[in-house]
Scaffold this active site. Sequence first.
Site, PDB file in Angstrom:
ATOM      1  N   GLY A   1      -0.977  -7.315  -9.640  1.00  0.00           N
ATOM      2  CA  GLY A   1      -0.246  -6.548 -10.647  1.00  0.00           C
ATOM      3  C   GLY A   1       1.238  -6.836 -10.618  1.00  0.00           C
ATOM      4  O   GLY A   1       1.968  -6.518 -11.556  1.00  0.00           O
TER       5      GLY A   1
ATOM      6  N   LYS B   1      12.376   0.727 -11.426  1.00  0.00           N
ATOM      7  CA  LYS B   1      11.728  -0.560 -11.665  1.00  0.00           C
ATOM      8  C   LYS B   1      12.706  -1.699 -11.399  1.00  0.00           C
ATOM      9  O   LYS B   1      13.838  -1.679 -11.895  1.00  0.00           O
ATOM     10  CB  LYS B   1      11.200  -0.621 -13.102  1.00  0.00           C
ATOM     11  CG  LYS B   1      10.472  -1.896 -13.432  1.00  0.00           C
ATOM     12  CD  LYS B   1       9.674  -1.787 -14.717  1.00  0.00           C
ATOM     13  CE  LYS B   1       9.002  -3.096 -15.094  1.00  0.00           C
ATOM     14  NZ  LYS B   1       8.104  -3.612 -14.053  1.00  0.00           N
TER      15      LYS B   1
ATOM     16  N   GLY C   1       3.632   1.637  -1.847  1.00  0.00           N
ATOM     17  CA  GLY C   1       4.432   1.692  -3.071  1.00  0.00           C
ATOM     18  C   GLY C   1       3.870   2.674  -4.085  1.00  0.00           C
ATOM     19  O   GLY C   1       2.836   3.314  -3.861  1.00  0.00           O
TER      20      GLY C   1
ATOM     21  N   ALA D   1       0.800  -1.236   0.000  1.00  0.00           N
ATOM     22  CA  ALA D   1       0.000   0.000   0.000  1.00  0.00           C
ATOM     23  C   ALA D   1       0.828   1.279   0.000  1.00  0.00           C
ATOM     24  O   ALA D   1       0.296   2.352  -0.273  1.00  0.00           O
ATOM     25  CB  ALA D   1      -0.934  -0.004   1.212  1.00  0.00           C
TER      26      ALA D   1
ATOM     27  N   ILE E   1       2.481   2.180  -7.112  1.00  0.00           N
ATOM     28  CA  ILE E   1       1.129   1.882  -7.612  1.00  0.00           C
ATOM     29  C   ILE E   1       0.190   1.563  -6.453  1.00  0.00           C
ATOM     30  O   ILE E   1      -1.001   1.911  -6.495  1.00  0.00           O
ATOM     31  CB  ILE E   1       1.141   0.744  -8.670  1.00  0.00           C
ATOM     32  CG1 ILE E   1      -0.272   0.518  -9.195  1.00  0.00           C
ATOM     33  CG2 ILE E   1       1.785  -0.507  -8.194  1.00  0.00           C
ATOM     34  CD1 ILE E   1      -0.366  -0.359 -10.410  1.00  0.00           C
TER      35      ILE E   1
ATOM     36  N   HIS F   1      10.885   2.263 -19.073  1.00  0.00           N
ATOM     37  CA  HIS F   1      10.326   2.493 -17.736  1.00  0.00           C
ATOM     38  C   HIS F   1      11.221   3.415 -16.923  1.00  0.00           C
ATOM     39  O   HIS F   1      12.380   3.629 -17.250  1.00  0.00           O
ATOM     40  CB  HIS F   1      10.175   1.168 -16.980  1.00  0.00           C
ATOM     41  CG  HIS F   1       8.950   0.391 -17.374  1.00  0.00           C
ATOM     42  ND1 HIS F   1       8.913  -0.416 -18.485  1.00  0.00           N
ATOM     43  CD2 HIS F   1       7.711   0.305 -16.804  1.00  0.00           C
ATOM     44  CE1 HIS F   1       7.711  -0.977 -18.581  1.00  0.00           C
ATOM     45  NE2 HIS F   1       6.962  -0.540 -17.578  1.00  0.00           N
TER      46      HIS F   1
HETATM   47  N1  NDP Z   1       0.172  -4.756 -13.671  1.00  0.00           N
HETATM   48  C1  NDP Z   1       0.288  -3.433 -13.735  1.00  0.00           C
HETATM   49  O1  NDP Z   1      -0.475  -2.738 -14.430  1.00  0.00           O
HETATM   50  C2  NDP Z   1       1.373  -2.774 -12.964  1.00  0.00           C
HETATM   51  C3  NDP Z   1       2.245  -3.536 -12.256  1.00  0.00           C
HETATM   52  N2  NDP Z   1       3.245  -2.963 -11.526  1.00  0.00           N
HETATM   53  C4  NDP Z   1       4.039  -3.889 -10.752  1.00  0.00           C
HETATM   54  O2  NDP Z   1       3.667  -3.747  -9.386  1.00  0.00           O
HETATM   55  C5  NDP Z   1       4.806  -4.023  -8.566  1.00  0.00           C
HETATM   56  C6  NDP Z   1       5.043  -2.823  -7.643  1.00  0.00           C
HETATM   57  O3  NDP Z   1       5.473  -1.732  -8.413  1.00  0.00           O
HETATM   58  P1  NDP Z   1       5.814  -0.336  -7.730  1.00  0.00           P
HETATM   59  O4  NDP Z   1       4.646   0.159  -6.974  1.00  0.00           O
HETATM   60  O5  NDP Z   1       6.402   0.508  -8.784  1.00  0.00           O
HETATM   61  O6  NDP Z   1       6.964  -0.783  -6.696  1.00  0.00           O
HETATM   62  P2  NDP Z   1       7.312  -0.133  -5.290  1.00  0.00           P
HETATM   63  O7  NDP Z   1       8.634  -0.680  -4.894  1.00  0.00           O
HETATM   64  O8  NDP Z   1       7.109   1.348  -5.345  1.00  0.00           O
HETATM   65  O9  NDP Z   1       6.184  -0.706  -4.331  1.00  0.00           O
HETATM   66  C7  NDP Z   1       6.158  -1.985  -3.794  1.00  0.00           C
HETATM   67  C8  NDP Z   1       5.729  -1.857  -2.338  1.00  0.00           C
HETATM   68  O10 NDP Z   1       5.528  -3.137  -1.785  1.00  0.00           O
HETATM   69  C9  NDP Z   1       6.151  -3.175  -0.497  1.00  0.00           C
HETATM   70  N3  NDP Z   1       6.396  -4.540  -0.106  1.00  0.00           N
HETATM   71  C10 NDP Z   1       7.471  -5.320  -0.389  1.00  0.00           C
HETATM   72  N4  NDP Z   1       7.297  -6.534   0.160  1.00  0.00           N
HETATM   73  C11 NDP Z   1       6.090  -6.508   0.791  1.00  0.00           C
HETATM   74  C12 NDP Z   1       5.362  -7.459   1.547  1.00  0.00           C
HETATM   75  N5  NDP Z   1       5.813  -8.696   1.763  1.00  0.00           N
HETATM   76  N6  NDP Z   1       4.158  -7.095   2.063  1.00  0.00           N
HETATM   77  C13 NDP Z   1       3.673  -5.858   1.866  1.00  0.00           C
HETATM   78  N7  NDP Z   1       4.329  -4.907   1.164  1.00  0.00           N
HETATM   79  C14 NDP Z   1       5.518  -5.247   0.635  1.00  0.00           C
HETATM   80  C15 NDP Z   1       7.385  -2.339  -0.681  1.00  0.00           C
HETATM   81  O11 NDP Z   1       7.945  -1.953   0.548  1.00  0.00           O
HETATM   82  P3  NDP Z   1       9.511  -1.523   0.598  1.00  0.00           P
HETATM   83  O12 NDP Z   1       9.552  -0.182  -0.093  1.00  0.00           O
HETATM   84  O13 NDP Z   1       9.811  -1.487   2.048  1.00  0.00           O
HETATM   85  O14 NDP Z   1      10.271  -2.558  -0.163  1.00  0.00           O
HETATM   86  C16 NDP Z   1       6.814  -1.155  -1.480  1.00  0.00           C
HETATM   87  O15 NDP Z   1       6.184  -0.207  -0.643  1.00  0.00           O
HETATM   88  C17 NDP Z   1       5.969  -4.319  -9.515  1.00  0.00           C
HETATM   89  O16 NDP Z   1       6.082  -5.707  -9.701  1.00  0.00           O
HETATM   90  C18 NDP Z   1       5.528  -3.638 -10.807  1.00  0.00           C
HETATM   91  O17 NDP Z   1       6.107  -4.215 -11.945  1.00  0.00           O
HETATM   92  C19 NDP Z   1       3.397  -1.612 -11.466  1.00  0.00           C
HETATM   93  C20 NDP Z   1       2.580  -0.783 -12.173  1.00  0.00           C
HETATM   94  C21 NDP Z   1       1.495  -1.302 -12.999  1.00  0.00           C
HETATM   95  O1  LIG Z   2       6.912  -1.378 -12.724  1.00  0.00           O
HETATM   96  C1  LIG Z   2       6.128  -0.668 -13.388  1.00  0.00           C
HETATM   97  O2  LIG Z   2       6.091   0.572 -13.309  1.00  0.00           O
HETATM   98  C2  LIG Z   2       5.191  -1.353 -14.292  1.00  0.00           C
HETATM   99  N1  LIG Z   2       5.174  -2.661 -14.282  1.00  0.00           N
HETATM  100  C3  LIG Z   2       4.341  -3.498 -15.089  1.00  0.00           C
HETATM  101  C4  LIG Z   2       5.197  -4.334 -16.003  1.00  0.00           C
HETATM  102  O3  LIG Z   2       6.260  -4.819 -15.588  1.00  0.00           O
HETATM  103  O4  LIG Z   2       4.790  -4.559 -17.150  1.00  0.00           O
HETATM  104  C5  LIG Z   2       3.253  -2.726 -15.790  1.00  0.00           C
HETATM  105  C6  LIG Z   2       3.656  -1.361 -16.258  1.00  0.00           C
HETATM  106  O5  LIG Z   2       4.545  -1.504 -17.315  1.00  0.00           O
HETATM  107  C7  LIG Z   2       4.280  -0.556 -15.128  1.00  0.00           C
END
Ligand code: NDP
Ligand SMILES: O=C(O)C1=N[C@H](C(=O)O)C[C@H](O)C1
EC number: 1.17.1.8
Length: 250
Positions: A78, A139, A13, A11, A15, A135
Site C-alpha cells: 500500500g 501524510k 503505523g 505494523a 494503516i 488528506h
Molecule cells: N494503498 C492504500 O490504500 C493506502 C496506502 N497508505 C500508504 O501507506 C503508507 C503508510 O501510511 P500510514 O500508516 O499513514 O503512515 P505511518 O507513518 O502512520 O506508518 C508507517 C509505519 O511504518 C514504520 N516504518 C518505517 N520504516 C519502516 C521499516 N523499514 N520497517 C518497518 N516499519 C517501518 C513507521 O515507523 P516510524 O513511525 O518509526 O517511522 C510507521 O510505524 C503511506 O505510504 C501511505 O500513503 C495509507 C493508507 C491507505
Molecule cells: O496516506 C494515506 O492516508 C493514504 N495514502 C494513499 C495514497 O497516497 O493515495 C491511499 C489513501 O489515499 C490514504
Amino acid sequence: MSKLRVAVIGAKGRIGSEAVKAVEAAEDMELVAALGRGDRLEALTDAGAQVAVELTNPDAVMGNLDFCVRHGIHGVVGTTGWTDERLAQLRTALAASPGTGVLIAPNFSVGAVLTMTFARQAAKFFESAEVIELHHPNKADAPSGTATRTAQLVAAARAEAGCAPQPDATSTALDGARGASVDGVPVHSVRLRGLLAHQEVLFGGVGETLTIRHDSLHHSSFMPGILLGARRVVSTPGLTVGLEHFLDLG
Ligand SMILES: NC(=O)C1=CN([C@@H]2O[C@H](COP(=O)(O)OP(=O)(O)OC[C@H]3O[C@@H](n4cnc5c(N)ncnc54)[C@H](OP(=O)(O)O)[C@@H]3O)[C@@H](O)[C@H]2O)C=CC1
Ligand SMILES: O=C(O)C1=N[C@H](C(=O)O)C[C@H](O)C1
C-alpha cells in the site's frame, strides 16, 4: 485447510496497526509477524511468512520488497511513492524469482478503485479534468498515490481518444496555484486536520460539469482490499498494479 501465513511490515503505523487487526480477525489467515522500524526482515523467513503486507514509507519499501521477493514471499503493497524507475526495478527482481507475486495498490478501498475506473471512463467525454485530493496533515507524500494514479489514467484515456490538450488560458500565476501537472492533468493537494483520505475528480464540458467524489472515513475502508490482495497475490505471479485486477468490475 491450512491458513495463509501473513506478515505486516509497518505494523505500528496508522494503516499497519489496522491491518494487523484485520489479519488477526480473518479466519483463513494467521498473523505470523508484525514488523516495525528497526525490526529484522529475517523475522519474515523465520516465521515462514507467505505474504508480507507492506505499509511503511517510500524510503523503506524498496528494501523491504527486495528482501521479500528474493525469499519468495509475496507482497501486498500500500506504500506510495512509486515511479516508473521503481516499478522497473521491482519487475527485474520479480523476473529472478518466478512464482512470486507483488500487488501494488495505490488505494485498497473499493470506492477509490471505482472512482479511478469511473474517471477513466469519463475522461474522453470532457474538455477539462482536474483532481483534488484531501488528506490528514501527517501524510508524508503529495500528491497522494491515488491522485497520481487517477491523473495518469485520465491522461492515458484522453491520449488514447485523441483529445486535445486541456483549455487553460492562465498566463500568470503564483507558483503552485494551478497545482502539480501529472501527465498534463492538474492535481491539487489539501492537508487538513480532521480529514482522513478524500478525492474529487472534476470534469468540465460545455455547459456541464461532473464531479466524482470518494471519502475514506476510517482506515477500516482499506481492510477488505488488503485481505483480498493477500488471498489473490499468492496465485498471481509477477507485478500487478491496482486492486481493480482482483475485483470483478463487470
Ligand atoms: N494503498 C492504500 O490504500 C493506502 C496506502 N497508505 C500508504 O501507506 C503508507 C503508510 O501510511 P500510514 O500508516 O499513514 O503512515 P505511518 O507513518 O502512520 O506508518 C508507517 C509505519 O511504518 C514504520 N516504518 C518505517 N520504516 C519502516 C521499516 N523499514 N520497517 C518497518 N516499519 C517501518 C513507521 O515507523 P516510524 O513511525 O518509526 O517511522 C510507521 O510505524 C503511506 O505510504 C501511505 O500513503 C495509507 C493508507 C491507505
Ligand atoms: O496516506 C494515506 O492516508 C493514504 N495514502 C494513499 C495514497 O497516497 O493515495 C491511499 C489513501 O489515499 C490514504
